[in-house]
Design an enzyme around this catalytic site. Structure first.
Site, PDB file in Angstrom:
ATOM      1  N   HIS A  30     145.955 -46.778  77.037  1.00 29.97           N
ATOM      2  CA  HIS A  30     144.541 -46.879  77.400  1.00 29.97           C
ATOM      3  C   HIS A  30     143.666 -46.272  76.299  1.00 29.97           C
ATOM      4  CE1 HIS A  30     146.981 -46.739  81.057  1.00 29.97           C
ATOM      5  NE2 HIS A  30     146.059 -47.467  81.634  1.00 29.97           N
ATOM      6  N   GLY A 117     147.514 -38.677  86.730  1.00 23.73           N
ATOM      7  CA  GLY A 117     147.797 -40.112  86.823  1.00 23.73           C
ATOM      8  C   GLY A 117     147.206 -40.671  88.099  1.00 23.73           C
ATOM      9  N   LEU A 119     144.543 -40.901  90.286  1.00 18.48           N
ATOM     10  CA  LEU A 119     143.148 -40.485  90.098  1.00 18.48           C
ATOM     11  C   LEU A 119     142.658 -39.641  91.265  1.00 18.48           C
ATOM     12  CD1 LEU A 119     141.867 -43.882  88.703  1.00 18.48           C
ATOM     13  CD2 LEU A 119     141.816 -41.709  87.463  1.00 18.48           C
ATOM     14  N   ASN A 186     131.112 -43.800  82.178  1.00 17.30           N
ATOM     15  CA  ASN A 186     130.988 -44.826  81.132  1.00 17.30           C
ATOM     16  C   ASN A 186     130.673 -46.210  81.680  1.00 17.30           C
ATOM     17  OD1 ASN A 186     133.430 -45.672  82.144  1.00 17.30           O
ATOM     18  ND2 ASN A 186     134.649 -44.965  80.392  1.00 17.30           N
ATOM     19  N   ILE A 188     132.229 -48.278  83.201  1.00 16.57           N
ATOM     20  CA  ILE A 188     133.306 -49.281  83.125  1.00 16.57           C
ATOM     21  C   ILE A 188     134.539 -48.697  83.789  1.00 16.57           C
ATOM     22  CG2 ILE A 188     134.798 -50.621  81.558  1.00 16.57           C
ATOM     23  CD1 ILE A 188     131.971 -51.386  81.005  1.00 16.57           C
ATOM     24  N   HIS A 266     140.047 -50.806  78.407  1.00 12.60           N
ATOM     25  CA  HIS A 266     140.505 -49.767  79.346  1.00 12.60           C
ATOM     26  C   HIS A 266     142.005 -49.547  79.236  1.00 12.60           C
ATOM     27  CE1 HIS A 266     141.448 -47.639  83.095  1.00 12.60           C
ATOM     28  NE2 HIS A 266     142.469 -48.472  83.116  1.00 12.60           N
ATOM     29  N   ARG A 357     156.551 -23.253 115.871  1.00 16.59           N
ATOM     30  CA  ARG A 357     155.249 -22.982 115.205  1.00 16.59           C
ATOM     31  C   ARG A 357     154.829 -21.534 115.446  1.00 16.59           C
ATOM     32  NH1 ARG A 357     150.196 -25.016 118.923  1.00 16.59           N
ATOM     33  NH2 ARG A 357     151.294 -24.932 120.893  1.00 16.59           N
ATOM     34  N   GLU A 413     143.106 -33.000 104.388  1.00 10.26           N
ATOM     35  CA  GLU A 413     144.492 -32.615 104.142  1.00 10.26           C
ATOM     36  C   GLU A 413     144.903 -32.838 102.688  1.00 10.26           C
ATOM     37  OE1 GLU A 413     143.409 -34.644 106.550  1.00 10.26           O
ATOM     38  OE2 GLU A 413     143.590 -33.356 108.299  1.00 10.26           O
ATOM     39  N   PHE A 439     149.850 -35.799 110.135  1.00 13.00           N
ATOM     40  CA  PHE A 439     148.871 -35.934 109.049  1.00 13.00           C
ATOM     41  C   PHE A 439     149.459 -35.608 107.670  1.00 13.00           C
ATOM     42  CE2 PHE A 439     146.043 -34.783 112.779  1.00 13.00           C
ATOM     43  CZ  PHE A 439     145.870 -36.110 113.135  1.00 13.00           C
ATOM     44  N   HIS A 475     149.135 -39.207 117.454  1.00 13.18           N
ATOM     45  CA  HIS A 475     149.465 -37.848 117.023  1.00 13.18           C
ATOM     46  C   HIS A 475     150.958 -37.565 117.027  1.00 13.18           C
ATOM     47  CE1 HIS A 475     145.242 -37.290 117.160  1.00 13.18           C
ATOM     48  NE2 HIS A 475     145.286 -35.971 117.041  1.00 13.18           N
ATOM     49  N   ARG A 531     155.756 -27.953 118.474  1.00 10.74           N
ATOM     50  CA  ARG A 531     154.634 -27.465 119.284  1.00 10.74           C
ATOM     51  C   ARG A 531     155.165 -26.753 120.519  1.00 10.74           C
ATOM     52  NH1 ARG A 531     152.108 -29.551 123.929  1.00 10.74           N
ATOM     53  NH2 ARG A 531     149.925 -28.937 124.128  1.00 10.74           N
TER      54      ARG A 531
HETATM   55  C1  LIG Z   1     145.004 -43.238  92.777  1.00 10.71           C
HETATM   56  C2  LIG Z   1     144.977 -44.230  91.664  1.00 10.71           C
HETATM   57  N1  LIG Z   1     144.622 -45.497  91.919  1.00 10.71           N
HETATM   58  C3  LIG Z   1     144.639 -46.409  90.947  1.00 10.71           C
HETATM   59  C4  LIG Z   1     145.012 -46.080  89.676  1.00 10.71           C
HETATM   60  C5  LIG Z   1     145.092 -47.132  88.597  1.00 10.71           C
HETATM   61  N2  LIG Z   1     143.976 -46.949  87.643  1.00 10.71           N
HETATM   62  C6  LIG Z   1     144.163 -46.258  86.517  1.00 10.71           C
HETATM   63  S1  LIG Z   1     142.740 -46.106  85.635  1.00 10.71           S
HETATM   64  C7  LIG Z   1     141.868 -46.991  86.782  1.00 10.71           C
HETATM   65  C8  LIG Z   1     140.406 -47.245  86.603  1.00 10.71           C
HETATM   66  C9  LIG Z   1     139.744 -46.026  86.199  1.00 10.71           C
HETATM   67  O1  LIG Z   1     138.460 -46.222  85.773  1.00 10.71           O
HETATM   68  P1  LIG Z   1     137.763 -45.005  85.074  1.00 10.71           P
HETATM   69  O2  LIG Z   1     138.142 -43.794  85.817  1.00 10.71           O
HETATM   70  O3  LIG Z   1     136.347 -45.331  84.976  1.00 10.71           O
HETATM   71  O4  LIG Z   1     138.454 -44.919  83.663  1.00 10.71           O
HETATM   72  P2  LIG Z   1     137.982 -45.733  82.351  1.00 10.71           P
HETATM   73  O5  LIG Z   1     138.172 -47.181  82.648  1.00 10.71           O
HETATM   74  O6  LIG Z   1     136.568 -45.402  82.162  1.00 10.71           O
HETATM   75  O7  LIG Z   1     138.892 -45.252  81.293  1.00 10.71           O
HETATM   76  C10 LIG Z   1     142.695 -47.391  87.818  1.00 10.71           C
HETATM   77  C11 LIG Z   1     142.235 -48.192  88.962  1.00 10.71           C
HETATM   78  C12 LIG Z   1     145.380 -44.746  89.462  1.00 10.71           C
HETATM   79  N3  LIG Z   1     145.779 -44.328  88.266  1.00 10.71           N
HETATM   80  N4  LIG Z   1     145.316 -43.849  90.453  1.00 10.71           N
HETATM   81 MG   LIG Z   2     134.973 -45.408  83.563  1.00  9.04          MG
END
Ligand SMILES: Cc1ncc(C[n+]2csc(CCOP(=O)(O)OP(=O)(O)O)c2C)c(N)n1
Ligand SMILES: [Mg+2]
Length: 673
Positions: A30, A117, A119, A186, A188, A266, A357, A413, A439, A475, A531
Site C-alpha cells: 500500500h 491491520g 482497522l 485524505n 480516499i 491505496h 462467577r 466490549e 458478548f 443471552h 451464573r
Molecule cells: C477491520 C478492517 N476492515 C477492513 C480492512 C481492509 N482495509 C484495509 S485498508 C482499507 C481502507 C482504508 O482506508 P483509509 O483508512 O482511508 O486508508 P488509505 O486508503 O487512506 O490508505 C480497508 C477497507 C481492514 N484492514 N480492517
Molecule cells: Mg484514507
C-alpha cells in the site's frame, strides 16, 4: 535551533521514496496512504517522539501506535531513518523471514509498539496505553510517567470503524491529556472516495466527545509542528490533529500526469513508468531507490544527539525518585519485568457450592489487594460479571483521578478489550476485563490480536451457558465455547496454544483457574464462569491437578466401565449421574477438563491415563457437542450437548427440558452398553 522546513520536506520525500520502492519491489502493498502520511511521521520522529535509541524498552518512552497497518511502508520507512531497520530489510518487505512484514508486528526493540491491520483497534490500544501511563503515574509517583506522551495515528478506515466511538468516548470522559492522535484525512479509502460513505463533521464529533481538535494541512511540516506543540500543551483533554493529507503525495502516472488522490494507489504498487516518474519527481533514483539522503541522515543524527540529552535528564529524575522511593522502585522494575506476581492463594476463601462467577469475585478481591499493578475493567456489568469483587477494594478511574485500578468501560466490549491490550502493550500493568460470555462475540477480533501479540490479558466471561435462563436465547452462549477453544488449537509464533481457555467446574477449581491465569505471562487467558450455583466436586478432590488441563475427579472408580467427561458446571451434573450409575453397579470415572488445550499439552502417557483409548466415554456440554468431541471419539461413546440457540425459562426448567440432569446422564450412558 529548529530544523529547516526544506530538510523536513526532503526527509518526508525520502520516506515516500522508500515506501513506494519497498512496495514496488514486493510487487504488493500500500503506497498511497504511506506517501500521504510521511510528513507527519517525519516531524513526529525527528522532533518530538521521546525514546532512548540505546534502550528501546525504556518504560518512560513515548509510544507511537499505528492504526492503519496497511501503512506499514510508512512506519518501516520512518524506522529506517531512525535506525531500527536496515535499508536491506526494508527492501525485503513482505518476504518470508523478513522483519518487515505485510502489516507491522509488535516488536518494541524495533520500535513497533503494536501489531496493526484490523482497522480501528490500533488507536484503541493507544487509549489503553494512555490509561496505563496515568495509572502508573498515580500509583508510583515516578515523574517519568507524567511526562510520557502516547501518540496514535488513525486514518479514514479507523474513524469509520465503530470502535472509534468507544475509544473517543473513553479518552474524552477520562480526560486523557497524555494522548495525541493524528487523523490522516485524505478523502480516499480502498474502493471509494470517503464522501461516498461518510458525511460527518469529524472535528465537531470529537469536540462533542471531549477532545481538543485542530485542523491542519497534514502535508505541511510547519503546521504539523505547531499542532503537535499545541496538542502537547492541552490539559484535561485528549488532542486530535486532523491533517488533510494527499493520498499518494508526489505520485505521477506513466504519462507524467498527477497520480495523487487516486484510490488505485491505496493498495497496489505504482507500477512501471508511474513508479519511475514518481521516484524521480521525489528526487530519488529509480535504479537505486533504497538510499537515505545525506541531509536526512544528519537530521536524524541530530535528533539522536538531542535524545541523549533529553533521556539523560529523564533518567536523572527517575533516579532521584528511585533513591527517595527505593521499595517502590524495586516493585516497579518487577512490574515491567513481565514476571508473574507472587500471590498467596491460601487467602482466597471460597464458599461451598458457589457460582463460579462468585468464586472469581473472591479471587479478584485478593488480586486487588495483592497485585497493586493489576487493572480490572468491565463493560457495565461489574455487579453481574462479578468484577465488583475487585472494584469493592478500589475505585474506578475518573478524569483527573487515576488512584484507583478499575476501568468502567461502558457498554463497549471491543473497545474495552482493546484498551486492555493497550495497557498490556504499555507494560507495567496486568489488565483483566469482564462481560457476559455471549458478548465475547463482540470481542473476538481483539482476542485474536492479543493472542497474536502474545499478551497476557485476562478475559473474564460469565453467564457461561443457557442457564442464564429467563433472559432467553439472545443471552445464552452455545457455540461460544467451541469458538474460543479454537484459539487453544491455534498456535502462536512461539508454538504455544495462542490462548489458555479455562472453564472451572466449581468454586475451588475457580481459584486454580485464576492461579493459572495469573501465572500465564505468555498468552491471553480466558475464564468461562457460571451464573448459577454449582455443587462442589466430591470431598478430597485434588484441585491442583487442574493445572494439567484435565484430571480424574476424586471418588472415581478404578478400572471404569465408562468415563464421564465435561468442563464447568456439567461436571457436577455428571457426578450426580454417576451416583445413579454406580447404584446399578457400574464403575464410573468422572473427568474434569477445564482446558482441553492444556490437557493436550501434557504427555501422551498422562492423557492416556486419564482418558484411556478403548474405554467407553460420555461427554456433556452446555455448548455445541463439538466442544467435547475432541475428547470423546465417536467410536467410543457420545456427547450430549446443546444443538439449538436455547429458550426462555427458569434455568432449572431448561436443565430438565434440555436433558442436563442426572437422570439423562444415566439414560444416555446406559445406551452405550
Ligand atoms: C477491520 C478492517 N476492515 C477492513 C480492512 C481492509 N482495509 C484495509 S485498508 C482499507 C481502507 C482504508 O482506508 P483509509 O483508512 O482511508 O486508508 P488509505 O486508503 O487512506 O490508505 C480497508 C477497507 C481492514 N484492514 N480492517
Ligand atoms: Mg484514507
Amino acid at each position: 535551533m529548529k530544523n529547516p522546513i526544506s530538510v523536513l520536506n526532503h526527509a518526508a520525500d525520502n520516506i515516500r521514496i522508500l515506501a513506494a520502492s519497498a512496495v514496488e519491489k514486493a510487487k504488493s502493498g500500500h503506497p498511497g496512504g504511506a506517501m500521504g502520511g510521511a510528513d507527519f511521521i517525519n516531524v513526529l520522529y525527528s522532533e518530538y517522539l521521546t525514546y532512548d535509541p540505546e534502550n528501546p524498552t525504556w518504560a518512560g518512552r513515548d509510544r507511537f501506535f499505528l492504526d492503519p497497518g496497511h501503512m506499514a511502508p510508512m512506519l518501516y520507512g520512518e524506522l529506517c531513518l531512525s535506525g531500527k531497520y536496515s535499508l536491506e530489510e526494508l527492501a525485503n518487505l513482505r518476504q518470508w523471514g523478513s522483519p518487515t512484514t505485510g502489516h507491522p508486528e509488535f516488536d518494541i526493540v524495533r520500535g513497533v509498539e503494536n501489531t496493526s491491520g484490523p482497522l480501528g483497534q490500533g488507536h484503541a490500544y493507544a487509549v489503553g496505553a494512555a490509561i496505563a501511563a496515568k495509572f502508573l503515574a498515580a500509583r508510583t509517583g515516578n515523574p517519568t510517567f507524567a511526562k510520557e506522551t502516547v501518540y496514535a495515528y488513525i486514518s479514514d478506515g479507523g474513524v469509520q470503524e465503530e470502535i472509534s466511538q468507544g475509544a473517543a468516548r473513553i479518552a474524552g470522559t477520562l480526560g486523557l491529556d497524555n494522548l495525541i492522535m493524528f487523523y490522516d484525512s485524505n478523502d480516499i479509502q480502498l474502493s471509494t472516495e470517503t464522501k461516498v460513505v461518510m458525511n460527518e463533521d469529524t472535528a465537531a464529533k470529537y469536540r462533542a466527545l471531549g477532545w481538543d481538535v485542530q485542523e491542519i494541512n497534514g502535508n505541511d511540516a510547519a503546521q504539523i509542528r505547531a499542532a503537535i506543540e499545541k496538542a502537547k500543551a492541552v490539559s484535561g483533554k485528549p488532542a486530535l490533529i486532523i491533517g488533510k493529507c494527499i493520498m499518494g503525495k508526489g505520485a505521477l502516472k506513466e504519462d507524467g500526469s498527477s497520480y495523487e488522490r487516486n484510490c488505485k494507489t491505496h493498495g497496489a504498487p505504482l507500477g512501471g513508468d508511474a513508479y519511475k516518474n514518481t521516484i524521480k519527481n521525489l528526487g530519488g533514483d529509480p535504479e537505486n531507490p533504497f538510499v537515505i539522503f545525506d541531509d536526512v541522515k544528519e537530521l536524524y543524527a541530530k535528533r539522536a544527539e538531542e535524545l541523549k540529552g533529553i533521556v539523560a535528564a529523564r533518567y536523572a529524575e527517575e533516579k532521584a525518585w528511585a533513591a527517595a522511593n527505593s521499595d517502590k522502585a524495586v516493585q516497579l522494575a518487577g512490574w515491567f519485568s513481565g514476571k508473574a506476581p507472587e500471590i498467596d492463594w491460601t487467602k482466597v476463601v471460597q464458599k461451598d457450592n458457589d457460582a463460579t462467577r462468585s468464586a472469581s469475585a473472591a479471587c479478584l478481591g485478593q488480586l486487588a489487594e495483592q497485585v497493586p499493578n493489576m487493572i480490572c475493567a468491565s463493560a457495565d456489568l461489574s455487579n453481574s460479571d462479578k468484577t465488583d469483587g475487585f472494584l469493592k477494594k478500589t475505585t474506578a478511574f475518573q478524569a483527573g483521578d487515576f488512584s484507583g485500578a478499575f476501568l468502567q468501560a461502558g457498554v463497549a466490549e471491543l473497545t474495552m478489550a482493546c484498551c486492555c491490550i493497550g495497557m498490556a502493550l504499555h507494560g507495567g500493568v496486568i489488565p483483566a476485563c469482564g462481560t457476559f460470555f455471549v458478548f465475547s462475540d463482540y470481542m473476538k477480533p481483539a482476542v485474536r490480536m492479543a493472542a497474536l501479540m502474545e499478551l497476557p490479558v485476562k478475559f473474564i466471561w460469565t453467564h457461561d451457558a443457557f442457564r442464564v435462563g429467563e433472559d432467553g436465547p439472545t443471552h445464552e452462549p452455545v457455540e461460544q465455547e467451541a469458538q474460543i477453544r479454537l484459539m487453544e488449537k491455534l498456535k502462536n509464533h512461539h508454538g504455544r496454544n495462542s490462548v489458555l481457555v479455562l472453564r472451572p467446574a466449581d468454586a475451588r477449581e475457580t481459584t486454580e483457574a485464576w492461579a493459572l491465569a495469573m501465572a500465564n505471562t505468555a498468552t491471553p487467558t480466558a475464564l468461562i464462569l457460571s451464573r448459577q450455583n454449582i455443587v462442589n466436586l466430591p470431598e478430597g478432590n485434588d484441585y491442583s491437578q487442574a493445572a494439567k488441563g484435565g484430571y480424574i475427579v476424586a471418588g472415581s472408580d478404578a478400572n471404569p466401565d465408562v468415563i464421564l467427561v465435561a468442563s464447568g458446571s456439567e461436571v457436577s451434573t455428571l457426578e450426580a449421574g454417576a451416583k445413579l450409575l454406580r447404584a446399578d453397579g457400574r464403575k464410573v470415572r468422572v473427568v474434569s477438563v477445564p482446558s482441553e488445550g492444556l490437557f493436550r499439552s501434557q504427555s501422551k502417557e498422562y492423557q492416556q491415563s486419564v482418558l484411556p483409548a478403548g474405554v467407553k466415554k460420555f461427554g456433556m456440554t452446555a455448548g455445541l457437542p463439538v466442544t467435547l468431541q475432541g475428547l470423546v471419539p465417536e467410536a467410543e461413546g457420545s456427547v450430549w450437548g446443546l444443538e439449538s440457540f436455547g429458550f426462555s425459562a427458569p434455568y432449572k426448567v431448561l436443565d430438565e427440558k434440555l436433558g442436563f440432569t442426572a437422570e439423562n446422564v444415566y439414560q444416555q450412558v446406559n445406551k452405550l452398553f
